[in-house]
Each structure stands twice: as structure tokens, then as C-alpha cells.
Write an enzyme that holds these catalytic residues in place. Structure first.
Site, short mmCIF file in Angstrom:
data_model
loop_
_atom_site.label_atom_id
_atom_site.label_comp_id
_atom_site.label_asym_id
_atom_site.label_seq_id
_atom_site.Cartn_x
_atom_site.Cartn_y
_atom_site.Cartn_z
N ASN A 1 0.82 -1.22 0.00
CA ASN A 1 0.00 0.00 0.00
C ASN A 1 0.85 1.27 0.00
O ASN A 1 0.34 2.35 0.30
CB ASN A 1 -1.00 0.00 1.16
CG ASN A 1 -0.40 -0.59 2.40
OD1 ASN A 1 0.80 -0.81 2.44
ND2 ASN A 1 -1.22 -0.82 3.39
N HIS B 1 -3.73 6.53 11.50
CA HIS B 1 -2.73 6.88 10.46
C HIS B 1 -3.33 6.80 9.07
O HIS B 1 -2.64 6.97 8.07
CB HIS B 1 -1.52 5.96 10.57
CG HIS B 1 -1.73 4.59 9.98
ND1 HIS B 1 -2.84 3.81 10.24
CD2 HIS B 1 -0.96 3.85 9.12
CE1 HIS B 1 -2.74 2.67 9.60
NE2 HIS B 1 -1.62 2.67 8.90
N1 LIG Z 1 -4.48 8.85 -0.41
C1 LIG Z 1 -4.23 7.53 -0.42
N2 LIG Z 1 -4.36 6.83 0.74
C2 LIG Z 1 -4.10 5.52 0.71
C3 LIG Z 1 -3.72 4.82 -0.46
N3 LIG Z 1 -3.51 3.51 -0.15
C4 LIG Z 1 -3.75 3.40 1.18
N4 LIG Z 1 -4.10 4.60 1.71
C5 LIG Z 1 -4.35 4.96 3.10
O1 LIG Z 1 -3.09 5.00 3.76
C6 LIG Z 1 -3.12 4.23 4.95
C7 LIG Z 1 -1.75 3.60 5.08
O2 LIG Z 1 -1.79 2.43 5.79
P1 LIG Z 1 -0.55 1.48 6.14
O3 LIG Z 1 -1.10 0.58 7.21
O4 LIG Z 1 -0.17 0.78 4.91
O5 LIG Z 1 0.56 2.31 6.64
C8 LIG Z 1 -4.27 3.24 4.74
O6 LIG Z 1 -4.88 2.91 5.97
C9 LIG Z 1 -5.22 3.98 3.84
O7 LIG Z 1 -6.19 4.66 4.57
C10 LIG Z 1 -3.59 5.58 -1.66
O8 LIG Z 1 -3.23 5.06 -2.74
N5 LIG Z 1 -3.85 6.92 -1.59
MN LIG Z 2 2.63 2.62 6.34
#
Ligand SMILES: Nc1nc2c(ncn2[C@@H]2O[C@H](COP(=O)(O)O)[C@@H](O)[C@H]2O)c(=O)[nH]1
Ligand SMILES: [Mn+2]
Length: 368
Positions: free
Chosen positions: A129, A286
Site C-alpha cells: 500500500n 494513520h
Molecule cells: N491517499 C491515499 N491513501 C491511501 C492509499 N492507499 C492506502 N491509503 C491509506 O493510507 C493508509 C496507510 O496504511 P498502512 O497501514 O499501509 O501504513 C491506509 O490505511 C489507507 O487509509 C492511496 O493510494 N492513496
Molecule cells: Mn505505512
């Protein structure tokens, strides 16, 4: 003995039982006295994500996880929004998977890190992600807070989400092998101190990584930029005489925080409330957090949605993701409702929303 567990979420919020079960497992780990689940709480690989854990004297590497130092940086480009063209940006964003052509050894040295510390991976986003995303301000929610933030409504923004790549994983694996059955390390013992020193290096490496990624992207787009914030959400740091583990939890004691929804939803910029005290272990959501696991998402969307359709988002953004599995796994539908998550933080007295940001183009990976 089990630690006190406090979950910050309203009754309508999506919190799976499996994530709560994981919090209970972590609450009986040696030395853990307080556990907080945030509104983005969801099940992880053994350890819940969107959580904070406090111990007076022990450090548990698995409670930080493999991507030590993972976090989000927000940069403001000097390109006026009216000059932004998505087609042109999409054409320019190539060649970002390979090795950075800059002087990695010098950059690492300047950051106080060994010059040969994984220079080959520096400046690369990585999979899963992680992403780099161009955005613009959607709405100003607090005029005074916005003016103080350094954000401008007429600029292109760049958000970078990445971590310590293979470095954090290697540190976790090494300490897990040495620890045998238990994950507990005495923070002031030799092994605890060794882990903390390596952890701090991985944190610094991850911050530098996000900086180099941002420079590579801005450079490709012909922009200069200023970093507005950089927030780590996987870490263990000193807190109130003990050790605070954050696993997918943003710090509430380091200034402004971005709370992203997904590539198809808004991101919030929030100001932590200083008067919130320690009810949430100085931590915030987060992100929105996952609603569906990766495999579930593929199964649920696979027959209804095409990969081509996922290259455009409900908010009109574009997605560069040339990995067919990943474009499904990270679909906006897999994430919780960011507005609800932020509302839960507001209702708990933890933050004041400053602005929302709208994604214009999300970069995950290119194959060519
Ligand atoms: N704006 C965006 N937000 C995103 C995307 N993919 C995920 N997310 C958000 O970020 C957090 C990161 O989580 P982590 O656990 O991997 O650190 C996740 O919870 C989403 O809410 C994206 O492509 N664009
Ligand atoms: Mn992360």
C-alpha cells in the site's frame, strides 16, 4: 496479567472482532501495561494495525512490525494548480522503480547513516500500500490553522507513503531469531539496546527514503518543493518514562498530521489537540484502515470491476499501477470511511481538522 485496553471508535465504526482479538493477545505480552486501538484499527499479520502499546521497561519488535519507520511525508510543489495537466504528469512519471541516479552514499552520510546502508533501495517506493500521490486542497476547514500550516490552495501537493524497505524486515527477522520464543526485550539490556539502535537507523533511513522519493517525483514533474511534514507511523519511542510502540498509529506530539483515506477518497490534514492528555497514548489514526483484506478485496471486486476501471477513481483521480493484482488489492472499496474515522478522532477530543485534500494522480508501480 492483561494490560488496560482502550478503543477509540464510535459504535457505528467498522471494527472487526479479529482486530480486537489481536489487541487482547498483545495486551498479555510481557511488560505491556496500556493498549490503545484507534478508529482505523484492523487486523494485521498477528498484530493489529492502528494501535499503540506502552510498556515501562520492555520493547517488543513485533509491535513495531517489519516496516520500521513507515510513514507519510507531505510536500508542496511550486507548480500552480492551474498549470497542472494529469496527462502530462502521467507521461512524465517513468523510470522511478530503478536505482536512484543521485549520490546515495553522500545522502546517507549527510543523514548520519552508514554510507553503504542499502543505498541501492534508497528513493524507491516499494510495493503493497505504499504510494506517491499528487493532490490539491479540497476544502479549508479551519482558516487560522490553515494559514499556520504552510499549505496553499493554489499549489500541487505530493504525498509520499513509504518506509524502510528491506531494512526493517531484516532487523525484525534478526531479533526474532535471537529472541527465540518470547518477543520481549529489556529496553536497557544489551539486546534491547541493540534493537533500538538499529530501529533508530531504520527510522532515519525511512525519512531519507521519503525525501529522495519526493525529489525524484518533483524532478520528473519539473517542480521544486518544500516539505511540510513527515510523520512515522511504525515506531517505538520513549514516552512517559517507558516505551511507546506505534503500529500504524501517527504521533499526536509532532505537529500537523495527514490522515489519508484511499486513492479514491479525501485525505485530512489535522492538528492534534495539546489538551487531549494521554488518553490515546499520544497517538492518532494513520489512515482510514482496511475494511477488507487483500484477498477478500480481489474476490469481492474481481468479477464486477475491471483493472481499467480502477485506473480512474470516484473523485476523478488517476491511478498508475501496472501490477494487476495490486490495483485490485488496493482499491478504494477496501478501505474504511475516512470521514467517520476523523469524526471519531474529533469526538474523542484528539484533533481539529484543518483541511481536506483531493487526490489527482496516485502512483503505485510501473513495469516498464
Ligand atoms: N491517499 C491515499 N491513501 C491511501 C492509499 N492507499 C492506502 N491509503 C491509506 O493510507 C493508509 C496507510 O496504511 P498502512 O497501514 O499501509 O501504513 C491506509 O490505511 C489507507 O487509509 C492511496 O493510494 N492513496
Ligand atoms: Mn505505512
Amino acid at each position: 496479567m492483561s494490560a488496560d485496553i482502550h478503543i477509540i471508535a464510535s459504535s457505528g465504526s467498522w471494527i472487526e472482532q479479529s482486530a480486537i482479538d489481536q489487541l487482547h493477545h498483545s495486551a498479555v505480552l510481557e511488560g505491556i501495561e496500556r493498549v490503545v486501538g484507534l478508529p482505523d484499527l484492523h487486523a494485521g499479520r498477528g498484530i493489529a494495525v492502528g494501535a499503540a502499546f506502552w510498556s515501562p521497561g520492555h520493547v517488543h519488535p513485533p509491535l513495531v512490525g517489519s516496516d520500521i519507520g513507515c510513514g507519510i511525508a507531505l510536500w508542496q510543489g511550486d507548480l500552480p494548480l492551474r498549470k497542472f495537466r494529469a496527462d502530462a504528469a502521467e507521461r512524465k512519471l517513468h523510470g522511478l522503480e530503478g536505482r536512484w541516479s543521485g549520490d546515495a552514499a553522500a545522502a546517507l552520510g549527510d543523514a548520519g547513516l552508514p554510507a553503504d546502508l542499502m543505498g541501492e533501495a534508497l528513493g524507491t517506493i516499494g510495493g503493497g500500500n505504499h504510494f506517491a500521490e499528487l493532490l490539491r486542497v479540497e476544502a479549508v476547514l479551519d482558516e487560522a490553522g490553515f494559514d499556520a500550516s504552510g499549505l496553499a490552495t493554489d499549489r500541487v501537493l505530493l504525498m509520499v507513503h513509504s518506509g524502510s524497505r528491506g531494512l526493517g524486515q531484516a532487523i525484525l527477522d534478526r531479533h526474532a531469531r535471537m529472541a527465540g520464543g518470547s518477543s520481549a526485550l529489556l529496553a536497557d539490556g544489551a539486546e534491547g539496546a541493540a534493537y533500538l539502535a538499529e530501529h533508530d537507523q531504520a527510522m532515519a533511513w525511512a525519512v531519507l527514503n521519503r525525501q529522495v522519493i519526493a525529489h525524484r517525483f518533483l524532478d520528473r514533474l519539473g517542480m521544486a518543493g518544500t516539505r511540510l511534514l513527515d510523520i512515522c507511523h511504525n515506531s517505538v519511542t520513549p514516552h512517559r518514562g517507558g516505551w511507546l510502540h506505534r503500529k500504524g498509529a501517527a504521533p499526536a506530539d509532532k505537529g500537523l498530521v495527514v490522515v489519508p483515506g484511499s486513492r479514491g477518497d479525501l485525505t485530512y490534514v489535522v492538528r492534534p489537540r495539546s489538551e487531549a492528555g494521554d488518553i490515546a497514548l499520544a497517538s492518532l489514526a494513520h489512515g482510514a484502515g482496511r475494511k477488507w483484506s487483500r484477498s477478500e478485496t480481489k474476490g469481492k471486486l474481481g468479477r464486477r470491476v475491471t483493472a481499467a476501471a480502477l485506473e480512474r477513481t470516484p473523485l476523478g483521480g488517476r491511478v498508475i499501477c501496472e501490477d494487476r493484482d495490486l490495483i485490485f488489492e488496493e482499491a478504494p472499496q477496501a478501505y474504511k470511511d475516512i470521514h467517520r474515522v476523523v469524526r471519531d478522532l474529533v469526538e474523542a477530543g484528539l484533533v481539529d481538522p484543518v483541511a481536506t485534500l483531493r487526490p489527482l494522480l496516485t502512483y503505485k508501480v510501473r513495469r516498464s
